[in-house]
Write a protein that holds these residues in place. Structure first.
Motif, PDB file in Angstrom:
ATOM      1  N   GLY A  15       0.825  -1.416   0.086  1.00  0.00           N
ATOM      2  CA  GLY A  15       0.255  -0.011   0.089  1.00  0.00           C
ATOM      3  C   GLY A  15       0.759   1.457   0.091  1.00  0.00           C
ATOM      4  N   PHE A  16       2.110   1.129  -0.447  1.00  0.00           N
ATOM      5  CA  PHE A  16       2.852   2.263  -0.459  1.00  0.00           C
ATOM      6  C   PHE A  16       2.342   3.495  -1.034  1.00  0.00           C
ATOM      7  N   ALA A  17       1.856   3.114  -2.116  1.00  0.00           N
ATOM      8  CA  ALA A  17       1.432   4.202  -2.944  1.00  0.00           C
ATOM      9  C   ALA A  17       0.337   5.090  -2.433  1.00  0.00           C
ATOM     10  N   MET A  18      -0.439   4.743  -1.449  1.00  0.00           N
ATOM     11  CA  MET A  18      -1.263   5.271  -0.903  1.00  0.00           C
ATOM     12  C   MET A  18      -0.783   6.170   0.532  1.00  0.00           C
ATOM     13  N   TYR A  19       0.548   6.086   0.724  1.00  0.00           N
ATOM     14  CA  TYR A  19       0.919   6.710   1.835  1.00  0.00           C
ATOM     15  C   TYR A  19       1.391   8.290   1.496  1.00  0.00           C
ATOM     16  N   ARG A  20       1.272   9.048   2.203  1.00  0.00           N
ATOM     17  CA  ARG A  20       1.758  10.421   2.311  1.00  0.00           C
ATOM     18  C   ARG A  20       3.069  10.250   3.061  1.00  0.00           C
ATOM     19  N   MET A  21       4.358  10.648   2.481  1.00  0.00           N
ATOM     20  CA  MET A  21       5.308  10.523   2.845  1.00  0.00           C
ATOM     21  C   MET A  21       5.801  11.907   3.317  1.00  0.00           C
ATOM     22  N   GLY A  22       6.775  11.765   4.132  1.00  0.00           N
ATOM     23  CA  GLY A  22       7.485  13.261   4.366  1.00  0.00           C
ATOM     24  C   GLY A  22       8.818  13.086   5.010  1.00  0.00           C
ATOM     25  N   TRP A  23       9.491  14.209   4.845  1.00  0.00           N
ATOM     26  CA  TRP A  23      11.064  14.281   5.294  1.00  0.00           C
ATOM     27  C   TRP A  23      11.037  15.214   6.427  1.00  0.00           C
ATOM     28  N   TYR A  24      11.474  14.867   7.693  1.00  0.00           N
ATOM     29  CA  TYR A  24      11.693  15.944   8.541  1.00  0.00           C
ATOM     30  C   TYR A  24      13.303  15.751   9.046  1.00  0.00           C
ATOM     31  N   ARG A  25      13.409  17.013   9.752  1.00  0.00           N
ATOM     32  CA  ARG A  25      14.884  17.103  10.373  1.00  0.00           C
ATOM     33  C   ARG A  25      14.976  17.675  11.556  1.00  0.00           C
ATOM     34  N   LEU A  82      14.823  12.360  -1.046  1.00  0.00           N
ATOM     35  CA  LEU A  82      15.046  13.677  -1.003  1.00  0.00           C
ATOM     36  C   LEU A  82      16.528  14.328  -1.637  1.00  0.00           C
ATOM     37  N   GLN A  83      16.377  14.765  -2.719  1.00  0.00           N
ATOM     38  CA  GLN A  83      17.659  15.551  -3.437  1.00  0.00           C
ATOM     39  C   GLN A  83      17.781  16.697  -2.675  1.00  0.00           C
ATOM     40  N   MET A  84      18.839  16.917  -2.203  1.00  0.00           N
ATOM     41  CA  MET A  84      19.347  18.147  -1.536  1.00  0.00           C
ATOM     42  C   MET A  84      20.466  19.052  -2.156  1.00  0.00           C
ATOM     43  N   ASN A  85      20.172  20.046  -2.875  1.00  0.00           N
ATOM     44  CA  ASN A  85      21.418  20.806  -3.488  1.00  0.00           C
ATOM     45  C   ASN A  85      21.647  21.988  -2.783  1.00  0.00           C
ATOM     46  N   SER A  86      22.709  22.701  -3.101  1.00  0.00           N
ATOM     47  CA  SER A  86      23.200  23.895  -2.324  1.00  0.00           C
ATOM     48  C   SER A  86      23.086  23.753  -1.196  1.00  0.00           C
ATOM     49  N   LEU A  87      23.463  22.903  -0.476  1.00  0.00           N
ATOM     50  CA  LEU A  87      23.523  22.463   0.902  1.00  0.00           C
ATOM     51  C   LEU A  87      24.385  23.793   1.915  1.00  0.00           C
ATOM     52  N   GLN A  88      23.729  23.990   2.945  1.00  0.00           N
ATOM     53  CA  GLN A  88      24.159  25.167   3.968  1.00  0.00           C
ATOM     54  C   GLN A  88      24.591  24.529   5.224  1.00  0.00           C
ATOM     55  N   PRO A  89      25.380  25.332   5.921  1.00  0.00           N
ATOM     56  CA  PRO A  89      25.592  24.617   7.277  1.00  0.00           C
ATOM     57  C   PRO A  89      24.400  24.497   8.195  1.00  0.00           C
ATOM     58  N   GLU A  90      23.411  25.531   7.884  1.00  0.00           N
ATOM     59  CA  GLU A  90      22.308  25.672   8.521  1.00  0.00           C
ATOM     60  C   GLU A  90      21.243  24.064   8.548  1.00  0.00           C
ATOM     61  N   ASP A  91      21.699  23.442   7.347  1.00  0.00           N
ATOM     62  CA  ASP A  91      20.845  22.277   6.887  1.00  0.00           C
ATOM     63  C   ASP A  91      21.281  20.979   7.668  1.00  0.00           C
ATOM     64  N   THR A  92      22.526  21.243   8.608  1.00  0.00           N
ATOM     65  CA  THR A  92      22.994  20.001   9.263  1.00  0.00           C
ATOM     66  C   THR A  92      21.772  19.809  10.378  1.00  0.00           C
ATOM     67  N   ALA A  93      21.767  18.735  10.307  1.00  0.00           N
ATOM     68  CA  ALA A  93      20.866  17.869  11.300  1.00  0.00           C
ATOM     69  C   ALA A  93      20.664  16.172  11.078  1.00  0.00           C
ATOM     70  N   VAL A  94      19.692  15.708  11.795  1.00  0.00           N
ATOM     71  CA  VAL A  94      19.284  14.215  11.504  1.00  0.00           C
ATOM     72  C   VAL A  94      18.177  14.434  10.931  1.00  0.00           C
ATOM     73  N   TYR A  95      18.220  13.647   9.579  1.00  0.00           N
ATOM     74  CA  TYR A  95      16.878  13.642   8.917  1.00  0.00           C
ATOM     75  C   TYR A  95      15.994  12.408   8.946  1.00  0.00           C
ATOM     76  N   TYR A  96      14.654  12.328   9.177  1.00  0.00           N
ATOM     77  CA  TYR A  96      14.060  11.418   9.366  1.00  0.00           C
ATOM     78  C   TYR A  96      12.834  11.243   8.260  1.00  0.00           C
ATOM     79  N   CYS A  97      12.475   9.922   7.750  1.00  0.00           N
ATOM     80  CA  CYS A  97      11.465   9.510   6.994  1.00  0.00           C
ATOM     81  C   CYS A  97      10.178   9.587   7.980  1.00  0.00           C
ATOM     82  N   LYS A  98       9.146   9.931   7.573  1.00  0.00           N
ATOM     83  CA  LYS A  98       7.871   9.543   8.252  1.00  0.00           C
ATOM     84  C   LYS A  98       6.638   9.208   7.272  1.00  0.00           C
TER      85      LYS A  98
END
Length: 115
Positions: free
Chosen positions: A28-38, A80-96
């Motif tokens: 049922g993955f196709a029916m999931y709302r997926m999010g990235w958090y940090r 999650l494709q992350m470009n132009s990363l900045q020091p303030e993007d430093t974090a633990v990234y979680y999928c939910k």
């Protein structure tokens, strides 16, 4: 129950790129709302990006134009494709995701951006 496993974190210099992956167990993955958090040290966990089953995407203002969320339903995966990363993007990234009213989180992957 849903199990989520993230990968792709690491250390990168400012201006660099990383691609995070999250794979989900079950059907049922196709029916999931997926999010990235940090969550950065000393800060609250925040939503970075989300994608709903129809494909609509939402982003935090701080990452608009730099990050792109996508999904591959055949692989039960969200990216999650992350470009132009900045020091303030430093974090633990979680999928939910949320299924039947329950929130499921991955274990997190560390992203460190050096200046």
């Amino acid at each position: 129950q849903v199990q989520l496993v993230e990968s792709g974190g690491g250390v990168v210099q400012a201006g660099g790129s990383l691609r995070l992956s999250c794979t989900a167990s079950g059907n049922g993955f196709a029916m999931y709302r997926m999010g990235w958090y940090r969550q950065a040290p000393g800060k609250l966990r925040e939503l970075v990006a989300q994608i709903i089953p129809g494909g609509t995407r939402n982003y935090a203002d701080s990452v608009k134009g730099r990050f792109t969320i996508s999904r591959d339903n055949a692989k039960n995966a969200v990216y999650l494709q992350m470009n132009s990363l900045q020091p303030e993007d430093t974090a633990v990234y979680y999928c939910k995701t949320t299924k039947l009213g329950f929130d499921y989180w991955g274990q997190g992957t560390q992203v460190t951006v050096s200046s």
